[in-house]
Design a protein around this motif. Structure first.
Motif, mmCIF file in Angstrom:
data_model
loop_
_atom_site.group_PDB
_atom_site.id
_atom_site.type_symbol
_atom_site.label_atom_id
_atom_site.label_comp_id
_atom_site.label_asym_id
_atom_site.label_seq_id
_atom_site.Cartn_x
_atom_site.Cartn_y
_atom_site.Cartn_z
ATOM 1 N N GLN A 26 0.830 -1.198 0.000
ATOM 2 C CA GLN A 26 0.000 0.000 0.000
ATOM 3 C C GLN A 26 0.872 1.260 0.000
ATOM 4 O O GLN A 26 0.584 2.216 -0.723
ATOM 5 N N TRP B 228 3.808 1.569 -1.260
ATOM 6 C CA TRP B 228 4.404 1.715 -2.585
ATOM 7 C C TRP B 228 3.426 2.380 -3.543
ATOM 8 O O TRP B 228 3.802 3.268 -4.302
ATOM 9 N N HIS B 229 2.176 1.960 -3.513
ATOM 10 C CA HIS B 229 1.184 2.544 -4.415
ATOM 11 C C HIS B 229 0.921 4.016 -4.077
ATOM 12 O O HIS B 229 0.767 4.839 -4.983
ATOM 13 N N GLN C 286 3.751 5.896 -5.502
ATOM 14 C CA GLN C 286 3.642 5.984 -6.955
ATOM 15 C C GLN C 286 2.663 7.085 -7.357
ATOM 16 O O GLN C 286 2.881 7.788 -8.349
ATOM 17 N N LEU C 287 1.594 7.253 -6.606
ATOM 18 C CA LEU C 287 0.651 8.339 -6.878
ATOM 19 C C LEU C 287 1.321 9.687 -6.642
ATOM 20 O O LEU C 287 1.134 10.629 -7.436
ATOM 21 N N THR D 199 -3.122 6.700 -13.015
ATOM 22 C CA THR D 199 -3.404 6.625 -11.581
ATOM 23 C C THR D 199 -4.402 5.534 -11.212
ATOM 24 O O THR D 199 -4.351 5.008 -10.100
ATOM 25 N N HIS E 38 -3.251 2.232 -9.591
ATOM 26 C CA HIS E 38 -2.824 2.350 -8.196
ATOM 27 C C HIS E 38 -4.038 2.435 -7.266
ATOM 28 O O HIS E 38 -4.044 1.837 -6.193
ATOM 29 N N LEU F 259 -4.857 -0.272 -4.381
ATOM 30 C CA LEU F 259 -5.085 0.156 -3.000
ATOM 31 C C LEU F 259 -6.436 -0.327 -2.492
ATOM 32 O O LEU F 259 -6.564 -0.772 -1.355
ATOM 33 N N ASN G 21 -4.703 11.707 -2.841
ATOM 34 C CA ASN G 21 -3.578 11.029 -2.185
ATOM 35 C C ASN G 21 -3.435 11.537 -0.747
ATOM 36 O O ASN G 21 -3.105 10.767 0.161
#
Length: 147
Positions: A55, A57-58, A61-62, A76, A79, A83, A132
């Protein structure tokens, strides 16, 4: 030059033997400790830590997508989907907290935020950054109480 006492045997010290055995004992002991620690670690359930790493990591990435100005839904949405999928496993990952009302409420709020993101994905970087931030707030709510 001859030995004045030909019948005596020259005695050497045993220090080198003791040093060798001491070093051998250190090596064998270190190997045994490493093996014991690995066996102990293998018995541990790694699922909760793994779920949090995935989670995290995602979410990163966002954040990276916002930094790189790559905020199209095609960038996006994967991701957000990941999640949301992993958010379904929060109670199973932490069975000791599954009965705690604060934990289940935090997990439910996170899933609600992610459901809204999937139903209406943000179309620009400001929306992705705001979403995010909301996801991070959901994570923080749980981590403050249970970490």
């Amino acid at each position: 030059m001859s030995d004045p006492n030909p019948g005596t045997v020259a005695r050497r010290g045993n220090g080198s033997r003791y040093l060798f055995l001491f070093l051998l004992g250190l090596v064998v002991g270190a190997v045994a400790i490493v093996m014991a620690l690995r066996a102990w670690d293998a018995r541990k359930d790694h699922f909760p830590e793994s779920l949090m790493h995935v989670q995290g990591w995602h979410v990163r990435q966002l954040a990276k997508a916002v930094e790189q100005n790559r905020c199209a839904a095609t960038d996006t949405l994967p991701h957000f989907k990941a999640l949301r999928t992993t958010a379904d496993d929060l109670e199973r990952a932490f069975p000791g907290l599954a009965d705690d009302q604060r934990f289940t409420q935090a997990a439910s709020n996170l899933r609600g935020t992610l459901d809204a993101a999937l139903a209406s994905p943000p179309l620009n970087c400001e929306g992705v950054a705001r979403l995010n931030k909301d996801i991070g707030a959901g994570c923080k709510a749980c981590h403050q109480d249970f970490r």
